[in-house]
Write a protein that holds these residues in place. Structure first.
Motif, PDB file in Angstrom:
ATOM      1  N   GLU A  30       0.809  -1.219   0.000  1.00 16.59           N
ATOM      2  CA  GLU A  30       0.000   0.000   0.000  1.00 16.59           C
ATOM      3  C   GLU A  30       0.843   1.270   0.000  1.00 16.59           C
ATOM      4  O   GLU A  30       0.312   2.365   0.110  1.00 16.59           O
ATOM      5  N   LYS A  83      -4.443  -1.092   5.858  1.00 17.33           N
ATOM      6  CA  LYS A  83      -5.673  -1.701   5.344  1.00 17.33           C
ATOM      7  C   LYS A  83      -5.648  -1.625   3.825  1.00 17.33           C
ATOM      8  O   LYS A  83      -5.124  -0.685   3.245  1.00 17.33           O
ATOM      9  N   LYS A  84      -6.231  -2.598   3.194  1.00 17.36           N
ATOM     10  CA  LYS A  84      -6.331  -2.654   1.732  1.00 17.36           C
ATOM     11  C   LYS A  84      -7.132  -1.474   1.222  1.00 17.36           C
ATOM     12  O   LYS A  84      -8.146  -1.109   1.780  1.00 17.36           O
ATOM     13  N   SER A  85      -6.648  -0.917   0.141  1.00 17.39           N
ATOM     14  CA  SER A  85      -7.391   0.185  -0.472  1.00 17.39           C
ATOM     15  C   SER A  85      -8.098  -0.282  -1.726  1.00 17.39           C
ATOM     16  O   SER A  85      -8.629  -1.378  -1.767  1.00 17.39           O
ATOM     17  N   ASP A  86      -8.032   0.486  -2.795  1.00 15.51           N
ATOM     18  CA  ASP A  86      -8.913   0.295  -3.940  1.00 15.51           C
ATOM     19  C   ASP A  86      -8.352  -0.472  -5.131  1.00 15.51           C
ATOM     20  O   ASP A  86      -9.087  -0.731  -6.074  1.00 15.51           O
ATOM     21  N   LEU A  87      -7.094  -0.841  -5.162  1.00 14.72           N
ATOM     22  CA  LEU A  87      -6.574  -1.569  -6.326  1.00 14.72           C
ATOM     23  C   LEU A  87      -7.046  -3.026  -6.300  1.00 14.72           C
ATOM     24  O   LEU A  87      -7.085  -3.647  -5.243  1.00 14.72           O
ATOM     25  N   PRO A  88      -7.384  -3.584  -7.457  1.00  8.98           N
ATOM     26  CA  PRO A  88      -7.944  -4.940  -7.516  1.00  8.98           C
ATOM     27  C   PRO A  88      -6.877  -6.040  -7.552  1.00  8.98           C
ATOM     28  O   PRO A  88      -6.656  -6.694  -8.563  1.00  8.98           O
ATOM     29  N   ARG A 129       2.088   0.749  -4.998  1.00 13.83           N
ATOM     30  CA  ARG A 129       0.802   0.931  -5.687  1.00 13.83           C
ATOM     31  C   ARG A 129       1.015   1.247  -7.169  1.00 13.83           C
ATOM     32  O   ARG A 129       0.269   0.770  -8.020  1.00 13.83           O
TER      33      ARG A 129
END
Length: 117
Positions: free
Chosen positions: A9, A34-39, A14
């Motif tokens: 992250e 915490k995990k964010s928005d990348l798939p 990223r």
């Protein structure tokens, strides 16, 4: 190709993950954050954990190691903590990679590995 990205992250990670995904490279990453928005496949993890290899996916080709304590405000006056994570955590991760059969280990060192004094 399947890669593992530590410190997934962070800004550099990223950007790397976004490029890998664009090229169709399968990415697994872990970080304290915490995990964010990348798939991509994400798990929370710590390179200091002796069992970190347990979260690695099967048949990973390469680890791109970007996890570190690196911001000046996080490192100043904390030589032992930085050494424990940036040096010993890296050695722990290398041991886990070897045990799991990861073929290549790419390490982007933090400036704070050399500024411990």
């Amino acid at each position: 190709m399947r890669i593992i990205v530590t410190g997934s992250e962070s800004f550099v990670a990223r950007e790397l993950i976004a490029l890998c995904l664009k090229e169709g490279i399968e990415v697994f990453g872990f970080d304290f954050a915490k995990k964010s928005d990348l798939p991509y496949e994400f798990k929370k993890g710590d390179i200091n954990d002796p069992k970190i290899g347990d979260i690695f996916p099967e048949n990973a080709d390469v680890i791109v190691h970007l996890a570190a304590i690196s911001r000046p405000q996080d490192c100043a006056g904390k030589a032992y903590e930085c050494f424990a994570t940036n040096v010993m955590g890296t050695l722990n991760l290398m041991r886990a990679a070897k045990a799991r059969g990861v073929r290549q280990f790419i390490f982007a060192s933090s400036d704070w590995v050399s500024k411990m004094g």
